[in-house]
Motif scaffolding. Sequence first.
Motif, PDB file in Angstrom:
ATOM      1  N   PRO A 104       0.812  -1.231   0.000  1.00  0.00           N
ATOM      2  CA  PRO A 104       0.000   0.000   0.000  1.00  0.00           C
ATOM      3  C   PRO A 104       0.841   1.275   0.000  1.00  0.00           C
ATOM      4  CG  PRO A 104      -0.108  -1.110   2.132  1.00  0.00           C
ATOM      5  CD  PRO A 104       0.631  -2.029   1.213  1.00  0.00           C
ATOM      6  N   SER A 105       2.100   1.159   0.391  1.00  0.00           N
ATOM      7  CA  SER A 105       2.893   2.388   0.501  1.00  0.00           C
ATOM      8  C   SER A 105       3.744   2.666  -0.737  1.00  0.00           C
ATOM      9  CB  SER A 105       3.775   2.318   1.752  1.00  0.00           C
ATOM     10  OG  SER A 105       4.594   1.180   1.667  1.00  0.00           O
ATOM     11  N   LEU A 106       3.614   1.827  -1.762  1.00  0.00           N
ATOM     12  CA  LEU A 106       4.379   2.070  -2.996  1.00  0.00           C
ATOM     13  C   LEU A 106       3.427   2.348  -4.153  1.00  0.00           C
ATOM     14  CD1 LEU A 106       7.056  -0.796  -2.904  1.00  0.00           C
ATOM     15  CD2 LEU A 106       7.322   1.575  -2.152  1.00  0.00           C
ATOM     16  N   THR A 107       3.835   3.188  -5.071  1.00  0.00           N
ATOM     17  CA  THR A 107       2.992   3.459  -6.241  1.00  0.00           C
ATOM     18  C   THR A 107       2.896   2.210  -7.121  1.00  0.00           C
ATOM     19  OG1 THR A 107       4.858   4.182  -7.576  1.00  0.00           O
ATOM     20  CG2 THR A 107       3.670   5.905  -6.329  1.00  0.00           C
ATOM     21  N   ILE A 108       1.860   2.201  -7.952  1.00  0.00           N
ATOM     22  CA  ILE A 108       1.705   1.117  -8.920  1.00  0.00           C
ATOM     23  C   ILE A 108       2.966   1.031  -9.788  1.00  0.00           C
ATOM     24  CG2 ILE A 108       0.267   0.290 -10.843  1.00  0.00           C
ATOM     25  CD1 ILE A 108      -1.233   0.583  -8.159  1.00  0.00           C
ATOM     26  N   ALA A 109       3.447   2.204 -10.185  1.00  0.00           N
ATOM     27  CA  ALA A 109       4.632   2.255 -11.049  1.00  0.00           C
ATOM     28  C   ALA A 109       5.815   1.536 -10.407  1.00  0.00           C
ATOM     29  CB  ALA A 109       4.998   3.713 -11.327  1.00  0.00           C
ATOM     30  N   ILE A 132       3.234   0.069 -18.450  1.00  0.00           N
ATOM     31  CA  ILE A 132       2.069   0.862 -18.888  1.00  0.00           C
ATOM     32  C   ILE A 132       1.319   0.111 -19.997  1.00  0.00           C
ATOM     33  CG2 ILE A 132       1.356   3.005 -20.052  1.00  0.00           C
ATOM     34  CD1 ILE A 132       3.561   4.436 -18.421  1.00  0.00           C
ATOM     35  N   GLY A 133       2.079  -0.503 -20.884  1.00  0.00           N
ATOM     36  CA  GLY A 133       1.447  -1.305 -21.937  1.00  0.00           C
ATOM     37  C   GLY A 133       0.605  -2.424 -21.355  1.00  0.00           C
ATOM     38  N   MET A 134       1.105  -3.029 -20.278  1.00  0.00           N
ATOM     39  CA  MET A 134       0.364  -4.126 -19.650  1.00  0.00           C
ATOM     40  C   MET A 134      -0.914  -3.620 -18.988  1.00  0.00           C
ATOM     41  SD  MET A 134       0.438  -7.345 -19.377  1.00  0.00           S
ATOM     42  CE  MET A 134       2.117  -7.868 -19.670  1.00  0.00           C
ATOM     43  N   LEU A 135      -0.850  -2.443 -18.380  1.00  0.00           N
ATOM     44  CA  LEU A 135      -2.066  -1.863 -17.780  1.00  0.00           C
ATOM     45  C   LEU A 135      -3.119  -1.625 -18.860  1.00  0.00           C
ATOM     46  CD1 LEU A 135      -0.710   0.743 -15.179  1.00  0.00           C
ATOM     47  CD2 LEU A 135      -1.666  -1.524 -14.740  1.00  0.00           C
ATOM     48  N   PRO A 144      -1.326   5.736 -18.415  1.00  0.00           N
ATOM     49  CA  PRO A 144      -0.164   6.532 -17.983  1.00  0.00           C
ATOM     50  C   PRO A 144      -0.474   7.392 -16.755  1.00  0.00           C
ATOM     51  CG  PRO A 144      -0.412   6.660 -20.362  1.00  0.00           C
ATOM     52  CD  PRO A 144      -1.642   5.969 -19.839  1.00  0.00           C
ATOM     53  N   ALA A 145      -1.706   7.895 -16.674  1.00  0.00           N
ATOM     54  CA  ALA A 145      -2.080   8.734 -15.529  1.00  0.00           C
ATOM     55  C   ALA A 145      -2.272   7.909 -14.258  1.00  0.00           C
ATOM     56  CB  ALA A 145      -3.351   9.508 -15.840  1.00  0.00           C
TER      57      ALA A 145
END
Length: 330
Positions: A104-109, A132-135, A144-145
């Motif tokens: 929970p404390s790390l961004t998806i990126a 990002i392509g996988m998302l 990307p956002a």
Amino acid sequence: MASVLDVRDLTVRFDTADGEVCAVDGLDFSLEAHETLAVVGESGAGKSQIFLAILGLLTRNGRASGTAAFGDHDLIGLDRAALDDIRGRDISIVFQDPMTSMNPSLTIARQMTEVLERHQGMGRIQARAHAIGMLEQVGIADAPARFDTYPYELSGGMRQRVIIAMALLCNPRILIADEPTTSLDVTLQAQILALFHDLKQAFGSAVVVITHDLGVVATLAQRVMVMYAGYAVEISPVDDLFDTPQHPYTRALLNAMPRVDREQSTLVPITGQPPNLERLPPGCPFHPRCPQAFERCRIERPPLETRGVRSKACFLDWTAAPVATGQAVP
Ligand SMILES: Nc1ncnc2c1ncn2[C@@H]1O[C@H](COP(=O)(O)OP(=O)(O)OP(=O)(O)O)[C@@H](O)[C@H]1O
Ligand SMILES: [Mg+2]
């Protein structure tokens, strides 16, 4: 077809305050390349522990024996570092609650690029583009956002999509989904199932889907393994299982399942108590609830016997036609 995973005599035991519990007992099954295998059975049947054992994720009081052949490796007893390498790269697991698979404390990126940097040796920029392509591939609009947000900023359905994207990042040979839609509402469940279906076509991974929901089984799987009290009681292609269930427990599950082609009033709940693993009866573990049990079932445990593409662990004869116990299965 070639097996990607071949499990023999898998046994999982836990030490508890009340003694030892055997959650999986002498299980044999294989997973073929590119197939979807559904694993069904009541809560506590041992479904999750099979795959947690194979991936070295049992809790500390648990231990596994037997073999799980994956390529040149036997995953049971493989050392931690080697298993860590295989997990996430060759075999991915998706859990019911997306938050258990996310930090929970790390961004998806950060969470996605870390996997690619670690397992694929990608650089930062390449990893970002790939992630990002996988998302996008799992249907996240405006990927990307979304990429630089934290898990709590996403809806439940979107989090589940991100988890699936993470699981697919390294194009695994096996994707294990443990109740992947249970925590979602009905519309989202349908969307995630459709996604699984599409992704399977695109990636060609073998999929294991663990579920209570026989509707999921019918739409997604080619084969089904029915678990009861730590045993596989039936393994069959999905159409055969629905048409001519061999094990009385499989029939009971089907009779208890709501179906669009049947009156709600014909649902027959499974009678008797779910099994207590600490006090399993001698003989077939299902015999106390089985409408067709006879003397031998109370004494001897039926081994899993195979005929063609089907296997059953029951002393009753093989049946070629739907059996009229409770409601006939159309
Ligand atoms: N950490 C543990 N300590 C002791 N026993 C455990 C532990 N985890 C699981 N078990 C035992 O293993 C059995 C099988 O657990 P498992 O998680 O595989 O069930 P399941 O079929 O996945 O059920 P569900 O559908 O509820 O997820 C449980 O009924 C329990 O008796
Ligand atoms: Mg489970």
